[in-house]
Design an enzyme around this catalytic site. Structure first.
Site, PDB file in Angstrom:
ATOM      1  CE  LYS A  72      -3.882  -2.344   2.111  1.00 14.92           C
ATOM      2  NZ  LYS A  72      -4.584  -2.766   3.314  1.00 14.92           N
ATOM      3  CD  GLN A  97      -3.534  -4.652   6.332  1.00 13.08           C
ATOM      4  OE1 GLN A  97      -3.466  -3.647   5.626  1.00 13.08           O
ATOM      5  NE2 GLN A  97      -4.093  -5.767   5.900  1.00 13.08           N
ATOM      6  CG  ASP A 150      -9.866  -0.453   4.551  1.00 14.61           C
ATOM      7  OD1 ASP A 150      -9.569  -0.627   3.354  1.00 14.61           O
ATOM      8  OD2 ASP A 150      -9.159  -0.834   5.501  1.00 14.61           O
TER       9      ASP A 150
END
Ligand code: NDP
Length: 308
Positions: free
Chosen positions: A58, A102, A125
């Site tokens: 990422k 994460q 997200d």
């Protein structure tokens, strides 16, 4: 003469490169005209090797498109409160427009509390209940990256969604549910299947668009899929040489010789591919789209915060 039909492979690697290029151009323009750089903050807890690889990827992708990015690494033993404190700082920083935590998190952490602590406008997200709710209401929001990547692939291949029968196999919060909602918002007639679905074959056999996200290799067999359908295989399954069938050993000979392992999806690709019009390969299909759409979400979040 026998006519052998071959489905068009949807090349997620190529589409994601195109998207990254478009983002990089827009970021360049934002820097030039507004003196402004989108920023992504990532919280990484513990030492899970897969999570570390995802976060590194990422960060690398952020660099590629010209974003600022920062990873906050935290010990495996930390508490929910410790993460909330870090999130609070990121929420209030003007140079950070997108935040992600994460997953998975260690068991002592209250995942729902953590995800809900991210400001919805920075929730790249798209897992915050506010963003999920807006998706249900078909309002402007940040949508989870893999599902929006699936829709983006279909659109960029000029595949019509409106009026089509679509089936979503798998109903997770991350992939299945949001994908089903996006397909519905695009006016498909959507069937959602899960572990309790009594007859999977009957439920998907009329699907013009079939999306599969279960993590079960070979779940979708050739005789389950409609002739000419579009098949999106989200599953990622790591198969070692000792677990591979003879057919797979031959098909992925190179992988097994080099690495002793190969990646396959949830669809029996060799049997399904000759029947359908489009199919995504694994690897190189949906996978690369996820990071590209995360970057797209970060840019969108930054522009929303700057009211551009
Ligand atoms: P989850 O395990 O959270 O969800 C799997 C879903 O599949 C569940 O809804 C489960 O139903 C359903 N399911 C399992 N077995 C069956 C079955 N036999 N018949 C019908 N439904 C079934 O996984 P995710 O959604 O997070 O991920 C799914 C797959 O996609 C994984 O392989 C994952 O690695 C991959 N993935 C790939 C991404 C990418 O970028 N390409 C991103 C995210 C995930 P129930 O809950 O009822 O048991």
């Amino acid at each position: 003469m026998e006519v052998v039909k071959i489905a068009k492979l949807i090349n997620g690697s190529k589409i994601s490169q195109d998207i990254k290029k478009e983002i990089a151009e827009e970021v360049e323009e934002l820097k030039r005209t507004k003196g402004f750089t989108p920023g992504l903050g990532v919280i990484l807890v513990g030492d899970d090797p897969a999570s570390r690889i995802y976060v590194n990827n990422k960060q690398k992708s952020c660099n590629e498109v010209g974003f600022y990015s920062e990873t906050i690494k935290m010990e495996e033993s930390i508490s929910t409160e410790d993460i909330l404190q870090e999130l609070n700082k990121l929420n209030n920083r003007e140079d950070i427009h997108g935040i992600l935590v994460q997953l998975p998190l260690p068991p002592q952490i209250d995942k729902a509390k953590v995800l809900e602590a991210i400001y919805p406008e920075k929730d790249v997200d798209g897992f915050h209940p506010v963003n999920m709710g807006r998706l249900v209401a078909n309002q402007e929001c940040l949508v989870p990256a893999t599902p929006s990547g699936i829709i983006e692939m279909l659109k960029r291949e000029n595949i019509t969604i409106k009026g089509k029968n679509a089936a979503m196999v798998g109903h997770s919060e991350i992939v299945g549910k949001p994908t089903a909602l996006l397909l519905l918002n695009e006016w498909a007639t959507v069937t959602i299947c899960h572990i309790e679905t009594r007859d999977l074959k009957a439920s998907i056999s009329d699907a013009d668009i079939l999306v599969v996200a279960t993590g079960v290799p070979y779940l979708i067999k050739g005789d389950m899929v409609k002739e000419g359908a579009v098949v999106i295989d989200v599953g990622i399954n790591r198969i070692t040489k000792d677990k591979a069938s003879q057919e797979l050993l031959e098909w992925r000979k190179e992988d097994f010789e080099k690495k002793g392992v190969t990646l396959i999806g949830d669809v029996d690709f060799l049997k399904v591919e000759p029947k359908v019009s489009y199919i995504t390969p694994v690897p190189g299909g949906v996978g690369p789209m996820t990071i590209a759409m995360l970057l797209k979400n970060t840019l969108k979040a930054a522009k929303m915060q700057l009211k551009i």
